[in-house]
Design an enzyme around this catalytic site. Structure first.
Site, PDB file in Angstrom:
ATOM      1  N   HIS A  76     -15.639 -11.890  -1.407  1.00 47.06           N
ATOM      2  CA  HIS A  76     -14.228 -12.148  -0.909  1.00 47.06           C
ATOM      3  C   HIS A  76     -13.284 -11.922  -1.977  1.00 47.06           C
ATOM      4  O   HIS A  76     -14.611 -12.001  -2.939  1.00 47.06           O
ATOM      5  CB  HIS A  76     -13.521 -14.111  -1.083  1.00 47.06           C
ATOM      6  CG  HIS A  76     -12.961 -14.929  -1.068  1.00 47.06           C
ATOM      7  ND1 HIS A  76     -12.834 -15.793  -1.742  1.00 47.06           N
ATOM      8  CD2 HIS A  76     -11.586 -14.756  -0.487  1.00 47.06           C
ATOM      9  CE1 HIS A  76     -11.381 -16.337  -1.817  1.00 47.06           C
ATOM     10  NE2 HIS A  76     -10.669 -15.112  -0.687  1.00 47.06           N
TER      11      HIS A  76
ATOM     12  N   ASP B 253      -5.579   8.249   2.285  1.00 46.30           N
ATOM     13  CA  ASP B 253      -5.192   9.890   2.937  1.00 46.30           C
ATOM     14  C   ASP B 253      -6.199  11.108   2.617  1.00 46.30           C
ATOM     15  O   ASP B 253      -7.219  10.194   1.203  1.00 46.30           O
ATOM     16  CB  ASP B 253      -3.922  10.483   3.422  1.00 46.30           C
ATOM     17  CG  ASP B 253      -3.434  10.359   2.332  1.00 46.30           C
ATOM     18  OD1 ASP B 253      -3.884  10.404   1.278  1.00 46.30           O
ATOM     19  OD2 ASP B 253      -2.291  11.023   1.675  1.00 46.30           O
TER      20      ASP B 253
ATOM     21  N   TYR C 115       1.159   9.206   0.775  1.00 45.74           N
ATOM     22  CA  TYR C 115       1.300   8.158   0.769  1.00 45.74           C
ATOM     23  C   TYR C 115       0.290   6.760   2.067  1.00 45.74           C
ATOM     24  O   TYR C 115       0.854   6.093   2.409  1.00 45.74           O
ATOM     25  CB  TYR C 115       2.643   7.413   0.128  1.00 45.74           C
ATOM     26  CG  TYR C 115       3.347   7.984  -0.724  1.00 45.74           C
ATOM     27  CD1 TYR C 115       3.367   7.705  -1.868  1.00 45.74           C
ATOM     28  CD2 TYR C 115       4.429   8.524  -0.165  1.00 45.74           C
ATOM     29  CE1 TYR C 115       3.482   8.764  -2.339  1.00 45.74           C
ATOM     30  CE2 TYR C 115       4.912   9.705  -0.998  1.00 45.74           C
ATOM     31  CZ  TYR C 115       4.309   9.516  -2.132  1.00 45.74           C
ATOM     32  OH  TYR C 115       4.750   9.993  -3.747  1.00 45.74           O
ATOM     33  N   ALA C 116      -0.129   7.913   2.839  1.00 42.39           N
ATOM     34  CA  ALA C 116      -0.490   6.747   4.165  1.00 42.39           C
ATOM     35  C   ALA C 116      -2.226   6.413   3.067  1.00 42.39           C
ATOM     36  O   ALA C 116      -3.628   6.891   3.612  1.00 42.39           O
ATOM     37  CB  ALA C 116      -1.573   7.524   5.466  1.00 42.39           C
ATOM     38  N   ASN C 117      -1.666   5.228   2.749  1.00 46.97           N
ATOM     39  CA  ASN C 117      -2.704   4.538   1.769  1.00 46.97           C
ATOM     40  C   ASN C 117      -2.610   3.099   1.727  1.00 46.97           C
ATOM     41  O   ASN C 117      -1.559   3.054   1.622  1.00 46.97           O
ATOM     42  CB  ASN C 117      -2.733   5.141   0.060  1.00 46.97           C
ATOM     43  CG  ASN C 117      -3.193   6.736   0.336  1.00 46.97           C
ATOM     44  OD1 ASN C 117      -4.103   7.285   0.617  1.00 46.97           O
ATOM     45  ND2 ASN C 117      -2.488   7.319  -0.353  1.00 46.97           N
TER      46      ASN C 117
ATOM     47  N   HIS D   6       2.752   4.591  -6.741  1.00 51.99           N
ATOM     48  CA  HIS D   6       2.423   4.976  -5.886  1.00 51.99           C
ATOM     49  C   HIS D   6       1.281   4.793  -7.506  1.00 51.99           C
ATOM     50  O   HIS D   6      -0.257   4.985  -7.139  1.00 51.99           O
ATOM     51  CB  HIS D   6       2.699   6.910  -5.853  1.00 51.99           C
ATOM     52  CG  HIS D   6       1.237   7.307  -5.410  1.00 51.99           C
ATOM     53  ND1 HIS D   6       0.541   6.675  -4.798  1.00 51.99           N
ATOM     54  CD2 HIS D   6       1.137   8.375  -5.162  1.00 51.99           C
ATOM     55  CE1 HIS D   6      -0.092   7.464  -4.224  1.00 51.99           C
ATOM     56  NE2 HIS D   6      -0.468   8.658  -5.148  1.00 51.99           N
TER      57      HIS D   6
END
Length: 129
Positions: free
Chosen positions: A20, A28, A118-120, A96
């Site tokens: 948890h 990316d 920015y595929a994060n 970012h």
């Protein structure tokens, strides 16, 4: 050998260790990888596996209580922004540079072959009860 679910033994083992509040960065191929967190690199070639494929697979395995992405995703990568918005209506957005700072505290980093900006996303694990 497992018949279903996540077959990558490194990823399956890392997911089993999560608790948890632990953070999982799904990123990316261009995201800088900080020293410290455990890294499972799934990148095979540009775009393979995609950010969407990896995220969807992880969400079948994890309980997620929150997610954080870069504010820049809306302008630079609308499809990824729509994907994240569909999964996480209350998605937290930070610059970012801040996301990179937060990623240093992640328990696990899963690197995809995605080659889009920015595929994060930083996922915060929840509990199943």
């Amino acid at each position: 050998m497992k018949r279903a679910g996540i077959l990558n033994r490194h990823l399956a083992g890392a997911l089993a260790e999560l608790g948890h509040g632990d953070g999982v960065l799904v990123c990316d191929a261009g995201m800088p990888i900080p020293k410290g967190p455990r890294v499972v690199d799934l990148a095979f070639r540009a775009g393979v596996p995609s950010f969407a494929e990896v995220l969807d697979g992880l969400l079948e395995e994890l309980v997620v209580e929150g997610a954080t992405a870069a504010t820049e995703i809306h302008d630079a990568n609308p499809p990824a922004a729509a994907l994240l918005g569909g999964h996480f209506p209350e998605l937290d957005l930070v610059p970012h540079e801040r996301l990179k700072e937060l990623s240093a505290g992640a328990h696990l980093i899963v690197r995809t072959g995605e080659a889009q900006p920015y595929a994060n996303v930083l996922l915060r694990c929840g509990v199943f009860f």
